[in-house]
Every structure is written in C-alpha cells, then in structure tokens.
Design a protein around this motif. Structure first.
Motif, PDB file in Angstrom:
ATOM      1  N   TYR A  50      -3.271  12.963   3.678  1.00  0.00           N
ATOM      2  CA  TYR A  50      -3.576  11.532   3.554  1.00  0.00           C
ATOM      3  C   TYR A  50      -4.339  11.247   2.260  1.00  0.00           C
ATOM      4  N   MET A  51      -5.363  12.066   1.977  1.00  0.00           N
ATOM      5  CA  MET A  51      -6.164  11.832   0.766  1.00  0.00           C
ATOM      6  C   MET A  51      -5.358  12.080  -0.507  1.00  0.00           C
ATOM      7  N   ILE A  52      -4.498  13.090  -0.489  1.00  0.00           N
ATOM      8  CA  ILE A  52      -3.647  13.343  -1.652  1.00  0.00           C
ATOM      9  C   ILE A  52      -2.700  12.165  -1.866  1.00  0.00           C
ATOM     10  N   GLY A  53      -2.080  11.685  -0.794  1.00  0.00           N
ATOM     11  CA  GLY A  53      -1.182  10.533  -0.897  1.00  0.00           C
ATOM     12  C   GLY A  53      -1.894   9.294  -1.392  1.00  0.00           C
ATOM     13  N   ARG A  54      -3.095   9.054  -0.880  1.00  0.00           N
ATOM     14  CA  ARG A  54      -3.870   7.898  -1.320  1.00  0.00           C
ATOM     15  C   ARG A  54      -4.233   8.014  -2.796  1.00  0.00           C
ATOM     16  N   GLY A  55      -4.584   9.222  -3.237  1.00  0.00           N
ATOM     17  CA  GLY A  55      -4.929   9.420  -4.647  1.00  0.00           C
ATOM     18  C   GLY A  55      -3.732   9.196  -5.555  1.00  0.00           C
ATOM     19  N   ILE A  56      -2.562   9.691  -5.154  1.00  0.00           N
ATOM     20  CA  ILE A  56      -1.355   9.477  -5.957  1.00  0.00           C
ATOM     21  C   ILE A  56      -1.012   7.994  -6.008  1.00  0.00           C
ATOM     22  N   TYR A  57      -1.127   7.301  -4.889  1.00  0.00           N
ATOM     23  CA  TYR A  57      -0.840   5.862  -4.846  1.00  0.00           C
ATOM     24  C   TYR A  57      -1.804   5.105  -5.764  1.00  0.00           C
ATOM     25  N   ASN A  58      -3.099   5.427  -5.684  1.00  0.00           N
ATOM     26  CA  ASN A  58      -4.093   4.743  -6.517  1.00  0.00           C
ATOM     27  C   ASN A  58      -3.853   5.024  -8.002  1.00  0.00           C
ATOM     28  N   MET A  59      -3.483   6.262  -8.342  1.00  0.00           N
ATOM     29  CA  MET A  59      -3.225   6.579  -9.756  1.00  0.00           C
ATOM     30  C   MET A  59      -1.991   5.852 -10.271  1.00  0.00           C
ATOM     31  N   SER A  60      -0.967   5.765  -9.427  1.00  0.00           N
ATOM     32  CA  SER A  60       0.267   5.130  -9.904  1.00  0.00           C
ATOM     33  C   SER A  60       0.118   3.625 -10.041  1.00  0.00           C
ATOM     34  N   HIS A  61      -0.795   3.018  -9.298  1.00  0.00           N
ATOM     35  CA  HIS A  61      -1.008   1.575  -9.391  1.00  0.00           C
ATOM     36  C   HIS A  61      -2.250   1.196 -10.195  1.00  0.00           C
ATOM     37  N   GLY A  62      -2.987   2.170 -10.681  1.00  0.00           N
ATOM     38  CA  GLY A  62      -4.158   1.895 -11.507  1.00  0.00           C
ATOM     39  C   GLY A  62      -5.314   1.312 -10.724  1.00  0.00           C
ATOM     40  N   GLY A  64      -8.914   1.535  -8.702  1.00  0.00           N
ATOM     41  CA  GLY A  64     -10.131   2.347  -8.614  1.00  0.00           C
ATOM     42  C   GLY A  64     -10.536   3.055  -9.882  1.00  0.00           C
ATOM     43  N   LYS A  65     -10.112   2.579 -11.031  1.00  0.00           N
ATOM     44  CA  LYS A  65     -10.493   3.233 -12.282  1.00  0.00           C
ATOM     45  C   LYS A  65     -11.911   2.841 -12.652  1.00  0.00           C
ATOM     46  N   LYS A  66     -12.632   3.786 -13.234  1.00  0.00           N
ATOM     47  CA  LYS A  66     -13.971   3.500 -13.748  1.00  0.00           C
ATOM     48  C   LYS A  66     -13.837   3.101 -15.200  1.00  0.00           C
TER      49      LYS A  66
END
Length: 67
Positions: A50-62, A64-66
């Motif tokens: 779940y966490m890996i999938g969420r991280g990939i989704y967040n990276m692909s959509h930009g 949660g970036k700092k």
C-alpha cells in the motif's frame, strides 16, 4: 542438590505426544501459530505494498513535494 523441573514430566510427555500426532507443517502446530506465521507477515506485506503504491502515485502526480 537438584533443581526442580519447569514442568512435570507427565505434561512434557503429553505435549510431545500431541505435537507428534498432528500432521501439519512444523510452524503451524501450536494454537497461535497461524497468527504469527501467516497473519502478521501478510499484514506487513499488505501495508508495504500500500505504501509503495501510494508513493508511486504521489510521485507520478507531483503530490506532497517539499519546496
């Protein structure tokens, strides 16, 4: 001077007979072994996926970036 055993010999023999008569895998013979050998690893694997999938989704959509 001898030390008393932790369990009576009769109890040990009874437990040995029980575990030797059960025809299951060694790691599933006890009463709570399904929890420790099956449920906990499945829960950890599920949460990791779940966490890996969420991280990939967040990276692909930009998301949660700092800055």
């Amino acid at each position: 001077m001898s030390e008393e055993p932790f369990r009576p010999r009769e109890k040990l023999v009874e437990k040995q007979r029980f575990f030797q008569s059960v025809h299951k895998h060694t790691y599933l013979k006890g009463p709570f072994d399904k929890i420790t050998s099956v449920a906990i690893p499945l829960a950890l694997a599920g949460s990791c996926l779940y966490m890996i999938g969420r991280g990939i989704y967040n990276m692909s959509h930009g998301i949660g970036k700092k800055e």
